[in-house]
Design an enzyme around this catalytic site. Structure first.
Site, PDB file in Angstrom:
ATOM      1  N   GLY A 215       0.934  -1.067  -0.028  1.00  7.42           N
ATOM      2  CA  GLY A 215      -0.013  -0.081   0.042  1.00  7.42           C
ATOM      3  C   GLY A 215       0.795   1.147  -0.026  1.00  7.42           C
ATOM      4  O   GLY A 215       2.125   1.267  -0.263  1.00  7.42           O
ATOM      5  N   ASN A 216       0.256   2.331   0.210  1.00  6.33           N
ATOM      6  CA  ASN A 216       0.931   3.588   0.374  1.00  6.33           C
ATOM      7  C   ASN A 216       0.356   4.424   1.289  1.00  6.33           C
ATOM      8  O   ASN A 216      -0.672   4.163   2.079  1.00  6.33           O
ATOM      9  CB  ASN A 216       1.388   4.232  -1.031  1.00  6.33           C
ATOM     10  CG  ASN A 216      -0.272   4.838  -1.564  1.00  6.33           C
ATOM     11  OD1 ASN A 216      -1.011   5.377  -0.876  1.00  6.33           O
ATOM     12  ND2 ASN A 216      -0.491   4.551  -2.777  1.00  6.33           N
ATOM     13  N   ARG A 217       1.025   5.610   1.641  1.00  8.80           N
ATOM     14  CA  ARG A 217       0.443   6.584   2.672  1.00  8.80           C
ATOM     15  C   ARG A 217      -0.711   7.531   2.718  1.00  8.80           C
ATOM     16  O   ARG A 217      -1.093   8.031   3.513  1.00  8.80           O
ATOM     17  CB  ARG A 217       1.685   7.349   2.977  1.00  8.80           C
ATOM     18  CG  ARG A 217       2.809   6.674   3.838  1.00  8.80           C
ATOM     19  CD  ARG A 217       3.939   7.662   4.418  1.00  8.80           C
ATOM     20  NE  ARG A 217       5.285   6.911   4.364  1.00  8.80           N
ATOM     21  CZ  ARG A 217       5.624   6.509   5.598  1.00  8.80           C
ATOM     22  NH1 ARG A 217       4.964   6.597   6.612  1.00  8.80           N
ATOM     23  NH2 ARG A 217       6.680   6.027   5.762  1.00  8.80           N
TER      24      ARG A 217
END
Ligand code: CTP
Length: 414
Positions: A215-217
């Site tokens: 995923g990412n932030r």
């Protein structure tokens, strides 16, 4: 939503309360406004006090409440509150209250306050669907909007009885978001009425096995703010997102996980849209293999590497679809650029290069990095126009940034 705390000391907000069951939710709104530092005067109608007692409003606001025009006569309260206010927000605004406000009645403290107020006025309607859709209510809402009053579209969902539909009071945080935007000098013109706007928001999750993902932030806050404000400006909004945030009122939400799902829904919805705003942080890569079962330590399937393959560029696909006539030729495409800046160029230089590479109409350039933008309530950057325009947006709330992006969308669509 911003919570400026002491910064708002001296800001005067009148919270009007109409006589509907949703008056109980207004307590949460009063709380949010006082916590943000505002001085709050609550003005309930007589009917509102049948649902929530004066003591509750007085304790939450720290100020006395009154309903009729003969209360506190020496201070001429029925005009003083409106004259001194920086914002008047009414929640719930019942069908009866909308009718009285549209007619310019001044038969109680609240309608007198609405007539004397020269500050922004925000009404959050709540009523049964039949009442909301009745031609009389439609006329009253149109009249109020022409008069410059901001009338929020109500949320859809469960109403007081077993019925559900349009007419539910938006949640306190959704009303507070618009109230604070107006206090911050933002505007809520009814300028996207009839426009179909698609917003993508949040990060994507690329599956490794049934338990894990890459995923990412991205929190989704910026995209959700855009969706919320577009709906508040009259657009028919579809929000395609993976973010665990409440759906903004009057917005249709489609839940997705991966870039593949995001692409499928975005291309389908874009074929009917006037505007597509791509705030989602799309994973550029995904694992080339997804395990059907959990990858266990010590098992033969224990991986020592994850091979990645490139995801399609959805924004590029949208531009190509428009060129191929699969979208309306006037469909406006808005991209985002999350940039850190590096030895080869500044954030703005990377943004300019990305705008010409991507071929979209507007590009919102944000500086990102740990603690800079992701998950925070504030944002700043540039809005670049393929016509050559560049608008600097000073760091401020994500709602103010959303308002500026929608202003640029409206300006470009003229
Ligand atoms: N985007 C997209 N599909 C992708 C990657 C990005 O549609 N596979 C969109 C994003 O939603 C955003 C814009 O492209 O609107 C720019 O995203 P960003 O991550 O900044 O750029 P990339 O194209 O991934 O370029 P790079 O990572 O090389 O900076």
């Amino acid at each position: 939503m911003t919570t400026a705390g002491d910064d708002r000391r001296g800001t005067r907000v009148v919270v009007g309360v109409g006589g509907g069951i949703a008056a109980y939710k207004t307590c949460g709104l009063i709380r949010l406004l006082t916590e943000s530092g505002c001085h709050v005067d609550v003005v309930p109608t007589a009917a509102a006090l049948k649902f929530v007692g004066a003591a509750t409003f007085e304790a939450l606001s720290g100020n006395p409440v009154s309903t009729d025009v003969f209360s506190d006569v020496p201070s001429v309260r029925h005009v003083a509150l409106g004259q001194k206010a920086d914002l008047v927000v009414v929640a719930p605004a019942t069908a009866d209250l909308l009718a009285r406000a549209a007619a310019g009645r001044a038969d109680d403290q609240l309608t007198s306050t609405l007539l004397t107020a020269r500050c922004p006025v925000l009404l959050a309607p709540a009523m049964h669907t039949e009442m909301w859709e009745h031609p009389a209510t439609r006329r009253n809402v149109d009249t109020l909007r022409v008069d410059g009053v901001h009338v929020m579209p109500p949320a859809r969902g469960r109403l007081t009885g077993a019925d559900s539909g349009a007419g539910r009071l938006p949640e306190p945080a959704d009303i507070a978001r618009l109230a604070l935007l107006l206090l911050d000098g933002g505007d809520l013109p009814w300028d996207l009425a009839g426009r179909r706007v698609v917003v993508t928001s949040g990060g994507t999750r690329e599956e490794i096995d049934p338990v894990r993902f890459l995923g990412n932030r991205s929190s989704g806050k910026q995209g959700h703010a855009i969706a919320a404000l577009a709906a508040a400006r009259g657009a028919d909004v579809t929000l395609i997102t993976s973010a665990d945030l409440p759906t903004p009122p009057a917005v249709t939400e489609i839940r997705i996980e991966s870039a593949g799902e995001l692409r499928e829904h975005t291309l389908r919805c874009a074929s009917e849209a006037d505007v597509v705003i791509k705030a989602a942080a799309v994973a550029d890569f995904r694992p080339d293999h997804v395990s059907e079962s959990k990858l266990k330590k010590g098992s033969r399937a224990e991986p020592n590497e994850i091979r990645l393959v490139r995801n399609p560029d959805i924004l590029a696909d949208l531009v190509a679809a428009r060129d191929a006539g699969q979208l309306a030729p006037t469909c406006l495409l808005v991209g985002f650029a999350a940039e850190t800046g590096d030895a080869s160029g500044s954030v703005l230089e990377h943004g300019r290069a990305k705008l010409s590479r991507k071929g979209c109409d507007l590009l919102v350039v944000n500086e990102v990095g740990r603690g800079t933008t992701f998950g925070r309530d504030d944002n700043g950057g540039w809005i670049l126009d393929s016509d050559g325009g560049e608008i600097l947006v000073e760091r401020g709330s994500k709602d103010v940034m959303a308002a500026r992006i929608l202003d640029a969308v409206v300006a470009r669509s003229r």
